[in-house]
Design a protein around this motif. Structure first.
Motif, PDB file in Angstrom:
ATOM      1  N   GLU A   6       0.829  -1.199   0.000  1.00 40.70           N
ATOM      2  CA  GLU A   6       0.000   0.000   0.000  1.00 40.70           C
ATOM      3  C   GLU A   6       0.867   1.253   0.000  1.00 40.70           C
ATOM      4  O   GLU A   6       1.989   1.254   0.506  1.00 40.70           O
ATOM      5  CB  GLU A   6      -0.918   0.044   1.227  1.00 40.70           C
ATOM      6  CG  GLU A   6      -1.791  -1.182   1.418  1.00 40.70           C
ATOM      7  CD  GLU A   6      -1.209  -2.145   2.433  1.00 40.70           C
ATOM      8  OE1 GLU A   6      -1.984  -2.816   3.131  1.00 40.70           O
ATOM      9  OE2 GLU A   6       0.038  -2.226   2.522  1.00 40.70           O
ATOM     10  N   SER A   7       0.303   2.323  -0.535  1.00 35.44           N
ATOM     11  CA  SER A   7       0.951   3.623  -0.490  1.00 35.44           C
ATOM     12  C   SER A   7      -0.116   4.703  -0.615  1.00 35.44           C
ATOM     13  O   SER A   7      -1.268   4.421  -0.943  1.00 35.44           O
ATOM     14  CB  SER A   7       1.997   3.772  -1.597  1.00 35.44           C
ATOM     15  OG  SER A   7       1.393   3.700  -2.880  1.00 35.44           O
ATOM     16  N   GLY A   9      -0.937   7.024   1.873  1.00 34.32           N
ATOM     17  CA  GLY A   9      -1.444   7.545   3.127  1.00 34.32           C
ATOM     18  C   GLY A   9      -0.747   8.837   3.513  1.00 34.32           C
ATOM     19  O   GLY A   9       0.265   9.222   2.936  1.00 34.32           O
ATOM     20  N   LEU A  20      -5.351   6.125  -2.079  1.00 32.40           N
ATOM     21  CA  LEU A  20      -4.473   5.044  -1.704  1.00 32.40           C
ATOM     22  C   LEU A  20      -4.295   4.088  -2.880  1.00 32.40           C
ATOM     23  O   LEU A  20      -5.216   3.884  -3.672  1.00 32.40           O
ATOM     24  CB  LEU A  20      -5.028   4.270  -0.505  1.00 32.40           C
ATOM     25  CG  LEU A  20      -5.407   5.087   0.733  1.00 32.40           C
ATOM     26  CD1 LEU A  20      -5.860   4.154   1.851  1.00 32.40           C
ATOM     27  CD2 LEU A  20      -4.253   5.965   1.189  1.00 32.40           C
ATOM     28  N   CYS A  22      -2.639   0.145  -4.055  1.00 33.38           N
ATOM     29  CA  CYS A  22      -2.184  -1.169  -3.631  1.00 33.38           C
ATOM     30  C   CYS A  22      -1.682  -1.909  -4.859  1.00 33.38           C
ATOM     31  O   CYS A  22      -2.466  -2.224  -5.760  1.00 33.38           O
ATOM     32  CB  CYS A  22      -3.317  -1.946  -2.958  1.00 33.38           C
ATOM     33  SG  CYS A  22      -2.905  -3.658  -2.520  1.00 33.38           S
ATOM     34  N   ARG A  38      -9.640  -1.115   7.505  1.00 33.22           N
ATOM     35  CA  ARG A  38      -8.975  -0.119   8.325  1.00 33.22           C
ATOM     36  C   ARG A  38      -9.093  -0.483   9.793  1.00 33.22           C
ATOM     37  O   ARG A  38     -10.033  -1.146  10.205  1.00 33.22           O
ATOM     38  CB  ARG A  38      -9.549   1.282   8.078  1.00 33.22           C
ATOM     39  CG  ARG A  38     -11.001   1.465   8.492  1.00 33.22           C
ATOM     40  CD  ARG A  38     -11.513   2.831   8.050  1.00 33.22           C
ATOM     41  NE  ARG A  38     -12.878   3.074   8.478  1.00 33.22           N
ATOM     42  CZ  ARG A  38     -13.589   4.133   8.108  1.00 33.22           C
ATOM     43  NH1 ARG A  38     -13.058   5.053   7.310  1.00 33.22           N
ATOM     44  NH2 ARG A  38     -14.830   4.282   8.547  1.00 33.22           N
ATOM     45  N   VAL A  93      -5.188   2.989  10.297  1.00 30.70           N
ATOM     46  CA  VAL A  93      -4.261   2.340   9.392  1.00 30.70           C
ATOM     47  C   VAL A  93      -5.090   1.578   8.367  1.00 30.70           C
ATOM     48  O   VAL A  93      -5.967   0.791   8.732  1.00 30.70           O
ATOM     49  CB  VAL A  93      -3.307   1.378  10.130  1.00 30.70           C
ATOM     50  CG1 VAL A  93      -2.410   0.652   9.141  1.00 30.70           C
ATOM     51  CG2 VAL A  93      -2.467   2.145  11.138  1.00 30.70           C
ATOM     52  N   TYR A  95      -5.391  -1.104   5.285  1.00 29.72           N
ATOM     53  CA  TYR A  95      -4.740  -2.299   4.781  1.00 29.72           C
ATOM     54  C   TYR A  95      -5.387  -2.770   3.487  1.00 29.72           C
ATOM     55  O   TYR A  95      -6.615  -2.788   3.373  1.00 29.72           O
ATOM     56  CB  TYR A  95      -4.827  -3.443   5.794  1.00 29.72           C
ATOM     57  CG  TYR A  95      -4.125  -3.187   7.097  1.00 29.72           C
ATOM     58  CD1 TYR A  95      -2.787  -3.532   7.267  1.00 29.72           C
ATOM     59  CD2 TYR A  95      -4.799  -2.617   8.168  1.00 29.72           C
ATOM     60  CE1 TYR A  95      -2.146  -3.306   8.468  1.00 29.72           C
ATOM     61  CE2 TYR A  95      -4.161  -2.384   9.374  1.00 29.72           C
ATOM     62  CZ  TYR A  95      -2.836  -2.736   9.519  1.00 29.72           C
ATOM     63  OH  TYR A  95      -2.203  -2.513  10.716  1.00 29.72           O
ATOM     64  N   GLN A 118       1.239  -4.189   4.340  1.00 31.39           N
ATOM     65  CA  GLN A 118       1.804  -3.726   5.605  1.00 31.39           C
ATOM     66  C   GLN A 118       0.998  -2.606   6.242  1.00 31.39           C
ATOM     67  O   GLN A 118       1.184  -2.298   7.422  1.00 31.39           O
ATOM     68  CB  GLN A 118       3.247  -3.259   5.384  1.00 31.39           C
ATOM     69  CG  GLN A 118       3.409  -1.853   4.814  1.00 31.39           C
ATOM     70  CD  GLN A 118       3.041  -1.742   3.346  1.00 31.39           C
ATOM     71  OE1 GLN A 118       2.828  -2.739   2.663  1.00 31.39           O
ATOM     72  NE2 GLN A 118       2.974  -0.511   2.850  1.00 31.39           N
ATOM     73  N   THR A 120      -1.005   1.440   5.606  1.00 29.38           N
ATOM     74  CA  THR A 120      -0.590   2.821   5.426  1.00 29.38           C
ATOM     75  C   THR A 120      -1.465   3.713   6.297  1.00 29.38           C
ATOM     76  O   THR A 120      -2.682   3.553   6.351  1.00 29.38           O
ATOM     77  CB  THR A 120      -0.655   3.242   3.939  1.00 29.38           C
ATOM     78  OG1 THR A 120      -0.135   4.561   3.780  1.00 29.38           O
ATOM     79  CG2 THR A 120      -2.078   3.180   3.399  1.00 29.38           C
ATOM     80  N   GLN A 121      -0.835   4.640   7.005  1.00 27.48           N
ATOM     81  CA  GLN A 121      -1.544   5.477   7.971  1.00 27.48           C
ATOM     82  C   GLN A 121      -2.274   6.617   7.281  1.00 27.48           C
ATOM     83  O   GLN A 121      -1.697   7.334   6.462  1.00 27.48           O
ATOM     84  CB  GLN A 121      -0.564   6.042   9.000  1.00 27.48           C
ATOM     85  CG  GLN A 121      -1.192   7.000  10.008  1.00 27.48           C
ATOM     86  CD  GLN A 121      -2.093   6.299  10.999  1.00 27.48           C
ATOM     87  OE1 GLN A 121      -1.728   5.264  11.555  1.00 27.48           O
ATOM     88  NE2 GLN A 121      -3.281   6.851  11.215  1.00 27.48           N
TER      89      GLN A 121
END
Length: 126
Positions: A6-7, A9, A20, A22, A38, A93, A95, A118, A120-121
Motif C-alpha cells: 500500500e501507499s 497515506g 491510496l 495497492c 482499516r 491504518v 490495509y 503492511q 498505510t496510515q
C-alpha cells in the motif's frame, strides 16, 4: 504467493481527499477479490470496500458510501481507494488484502482474506 504493498497515506484536513494505491505482485488469480480494511487504535479491523478482480463488481461499507470509491487497473495490477470528504473518524491504518472467496458475505470478513499488505496510515484532522 501474493504480495501487496500500500501507499498514498498521509495527513489531511477534514473535507480533504486522498488516494491510496495497492500494487499486487506474485501469482494472481482472476477469481481473487481485493479489499480495503482499516483499523483504529483500540478498535477491531473493519471492512471499507472491495472489488472483484475479474468483473470489477464493488462493495462498500455503509459508513463510506458516497465518499470512497474503489477501482482497479488490471494491466498495472493495482487497486485504488479514492477517498473524498474525509472525516476525523476515517483516521486509521488502512490495509489492502486479497481473498479467493467469491460469495459476497465472505469478502466482507477480514478473516476470509489470505494476504495482507503492511498498511498505510491515514490521519484526518479537524
Amino acid at each position: 504467493q501474493v504480495q501487496l504493498v500500500e501507499s498514498g497515506g498521509g495527513s489531511v484536513q477534514a473535507g480533504g481527499s486522498l488516494r491510496l494505491s495497492c500494487v499486487v505482485s506474485g501469482r494472481t488469480f482472476s477469481s481473487y477479490a481485493l479489499g480495503w480494511f482499516r483499523q483504529a487504535p483500540g478498535k477491531e479491523r473493519e471492512f471499507v470496500a472491495a472489488i472483484r478482480w475479474s468483473s470489477g463488481a464493488t462493495y462498500y461499507a455503509d459508513s463510506v458510501k458516497g465518499r470512497i470509491t474503489i477501482s482497479r487497473d488490471n494491466a498495472k495490477n493495482t487497486v485504488y481507494l479514492q477517498m473524498n470528504s474525509l472525516k476525523p473518524e476515517d483516521t486509521a491504518v488502512y490495509y489492502c488484502a486479497a481473498t479467493s472467496a467469491l460469495h459476497f458475505l465472505r469478502i466482507l470478513r477480514p478473516d476470509e482474506y489470505d494476504h495482507w499488505g503492511q498498511g498505510t496510515q491515514v490521519t484526518v484532522s479537524s
